[in-house]
Enzyme design. Structure first.
Site, PDB file in Angstrom:
ATOM      1  N   ASP A  52       0.752  -1.177  -0.026  1.00 49.43           N
ATOM      2  CA  ASP A  52      -0.089  -0.239   0.141  1.00 49.43           C
ATOM      3  C   ASP A  52       0.998   0.942   0.442  1.00 49.43           C
ATOM      4  O   ASP A  52       0.186   2.519  -0.163  1.00 49.43           O
ATOM      5  CB  ASP A  52      -1.032   0.214   1.153  1.00 49.43           C
ATOM      6  CG  ASP A  52      -0.122  -0.151   2.687  1.00 49.43           C
ATOM      7  OD1 ASP A  52       0.842  -0.191   2.840  1.00 49.43           O
ATOM      8  OD2 ASP A  52      -0.996   0.240   3.893  1.00 49.43           O
ATOM      9  N   SER A  53       2.928   0.928   0.409  1.00 46.12           N
ATOM     10  CA  SER A  53       3.075   2.637  -0.287  1.00 46.12           C
ATOM     11  C   SER A  53       2.882   2.909  -1.381  1.00 46.12           C
ATOM     12  O   SER A  53       3.566   3.549  -1.755  1.00 46.12           O
ATOM     13  CB  SER A  53       4.760   1.477  -0.150  1.00 46.12           C
ATOM     14  OG  SER A  53       4.736   0.523  -1.186  1.00 46.12           O
ATOM     15  N   ASP A  91      -0.982  -6.190  -0.117  1.00 47.79           N
ATOM     16  CA  ASP A  91      -1.734  -5.311   1.079  1.00 47.79           C
ATOM     17  C   ASP A  91      -3.048  -5.174   1.393  1.00 47.79           C
ATOM     18  O   ASP A  91      -3.152  -4.979  -0.159  1.00 47.79           O
ATOM     19  CB  ASP A  91      -0.869  -4.288   1.236  1.00 47.79           C
ATOM     20  CG  ASP A  91       0.366  -3.614   1.956  1.00 47.79           C
ATOM     21  OD1 ASP A  91       0.707  -4.770   2.802  1.00 47.79           O
ATOM     22  OD2 ASP A  91       1.168  -3.048   2.073  1.00 47.79           O
ATOM     23  N   LYS A 121      -1.573  -9.554   2.786  1.00 47.00           N
ATOM     24  CA  LYS A 121      -0.490  -8.989   3.676  1.00 47.00           C
ATOM     25  C   LYS A 121      -1.347  -7.774   5.065  1.00 47.00           C
ATOM     26  O   LYS A 121      -2.340  -6.966   4.375  1.00 47.00           O
ATOM     27  CB  LYS A 121       0.852  -8.475   3.606  1.00 47.00           C
ATOM     28  CG  LYS A 121       1.604  -7.173   5.150  1.00 47.00           C
ATOM     29  CD  LYS A 121       2.861  -6.865   4.579  1.00 47.00           C
ATOM     30  CE  LYS A 121       3.678  -5.522   3.892  1.00 47.00           C
ATOM     31  NZ  LYS A 121       2.001  -5.290   4.397  1.00 47.00           N
ATOM     32  N   GLU A 123      -1.586  -5.855   8.760  1.00 47.41           N
ATOM     33  CA  GLU A 123      -0.306  -4.097   9.885  1.00 47.41           C
ATOM     34  C   GLU A 123      -1.481  -5.269  10.986  1.00 47.41           C
ATOM     35  O   GLU A 123      -2.210  -4.749  11.181  1.00 47.41           O
ATOM     36  CB  GLU A 123       0.102  -3.551   9.463  1.00 47.41           C
ATOM     37  CG  GLU A 123      -0.091  -3.007   8.177  1.00 47.41           C
ATOM     38  CD  GLU A 123       0.198  -1.363   7.911  1.00 47.41           C
ATOM     39  OE1 GLU A 123       0.293  -0.779   9.163  1.00 47.41           O
ATOM     40  OE2 GLU A 123       1.558  -1.165   7.161  1.00 47.41           O
ATOM     41  N   GLU A 190       8.726  -4.440  10.500  1.00 45.20           N
ATOM     42  CA  GLU A 190       9.453  -3.075  10.296  1.00 45.20           C
ATOM     43  C   GLU A 190       9.779  -2.017  11.532  1.00 45.20           C
ATOM     44  O   GLU A 190       9.716  -1.688  11.845  1.00 45.20           O
ATOM     45  CB  GLU A 190       7.885  -2.302   9.278  1.00 45.20           C
ATOM     46  CG  GLU A 190       8.904  -0.885   8.884  1.00 45.20           C
ATOM     47  CD  GLU A 190       7.619  -0.714   7.649  1.00 45.20           C
ATOM     48  OE1 GLU A 190       6.732  -1.057   7.424  1.00 45.20           O
ATOM     49  OE2 GLU A 190       7.992   0.202   7.332  1.00 45.20           O
TER      50      GLU A 190
HETATM   51  O1  KIV Z   1       3.985  -0.744   1.858  1.00 47.35           O
HETATM   52  C1  KIV Z   1       4.747  -1.768   1.468  1.00 47.35           C
HETATM   53  O2  KIV Z   1       5.811  -1.384   0.525  1.00 47.35           O
HETATM   54  C2  KIV Z   1       5.162  -2.252   2.718  1.00 47.35           C
HETATM   55  C3  KIV Z   1       6.492  -3.487   2.942  1.00 47.35           C
HETATM   56  C4  KIV Z   1       7.141  -1.662   3.103  1.00 47.35           C
HETATM   57  C5  KIV Z   1       6.929  -3.906   3.723  1.00 47.35           C
HETATM   58  O3  KIV Z   1       4.978  -2.464   3.323  1.00 47.35           O
END
Ligand code: KIV
Length: 272
Positions: A52-53, A91, A121, A123, A190
């Site tokens: 989600d980055s 994510d 994924k 969090e 992280e």
């Molecule tokens: O969203 C992302 O890129 C991440 C990584 C930094 C692990 O969660």
């Protein structure tokens, strides 16, 4: 294993787990689009995260909070189309799984069905155990994410290193054990102290994937655009830049502008 590319053995969650047993480090990177994902996959990483980055890197938002499930599916679909070998993890975006396990399951199912990705994924630790368990019960592989969890940035207030204090470190260790117990296939750690990463990695049998978490994680992940040096302004201590694409791209574009203005592009060979 793949119907479309019989010569290439796909990386599965089991292969990722076997790598930890063998002591072989796992290389992971993010990707958000077809062109980049094809390059990253062909280069040989084992796992590609559609993070989600994308909210920061692709859309220019300050945080990861605004990205929607439809936007994540768009990015994931583009990545899946390009990838022949790597395991593709996506994510679940902010607001699509916290506090309601049924909604979490629906979000995970949408992502898996509509993008063709291989895992999701999430969090968090104990607070989202019900969501994780429900997703796992539908047969969807789950990767955890502990330590600095950017979707909680307004709770933390800063992007500095997490779990330096004993109580937070202890909770993180308990969360990691819970993720293993419920059946996650791996977890991201992280921005935590290297000594804590070592402790966690030795305490769980599933692979830990570190970012800013030191050398003791079972694998490493970076945001692709950071590794390539596309964003000059972002330079945390943990980041190793392997290229200066910002400089290379700026030079290339400047040369193009110069050639257009100087009327040397296109030339006769480049014309019909
Ligand atoms: O969203 C992302 O890129 C991440 C990584 C930094 C692990 O969660």
């Amino acid at each position: 294993m793949s119907i479309h590319t019989p010569d290439i053995k796909r990386v599965t969650t089991h292969i990722i787990q076997e790598m930890k047993i063998r002591g072989e480090k796992i290389s992971c990177l993010t990707a958000y689009d077809y062109s980049m994902a094809g390059i990253v996959d062909a280069a040989g990483v084992e796992l590609i995260l559609v993070g989600d980055s994308a909210s920061n890197v692709m859309a220019g938002h300050e945080t990861t909070l605004p990205i929607t499930i439809d936007q994540m599916i768009y990015h994931a679909t583009s990545v899946v189309r390009a990838v022949k070998r790597a395991l593709v993890v996506v994510d679940l975006p902010f607001g699509s799984y916290q506090g309601n396990s049924r909604e979490a399951l629906n979000s995970a199912i949408r992502i898996m069905k509509e993008s063709g990705a291989h895992a999701v994924k999430l969090e968090g630790g104990l607070e989202i155990k019900d969501s994780i368990t429900r997703i796992l019960s539908a047969g969807v592989p789950v990767m955890g994410h502990l330590g600095l969890t950017p979707q909680s940035i307004y709770k933390f207030g800063t992007y500095t290193v997490r779990a330096r204090q004993e109580t937070e470190a202890q909770k993180l260790l308990e969360d990691a054990k819970m993720l293993e117990e419920v059946g996650c296939f791996s977890m991201v750690l992280e921005k935590i102290p290297a000594s804590l990463t070592k402790k966690v990695s030795e305490s769980v049998t599933i692979p830990t994937i570190g970012i800013g978490a030191g050398q003791h994680a079972d694998g490493q992940i970076l945001v692709l655009h950071d590794l390539l040096g596309i964003n000059k302004a972002f330079k945390p201590r943990f980041l190793r830049r392997y290229a200066d694409l910002n400089g290379i791209m700026t030079d290339a574009i400047s040369n193009y502008i110069k050639d257009v203005k100087g009327k040397s592009f296109p030339n006769e060979q480049e014309s019909y």
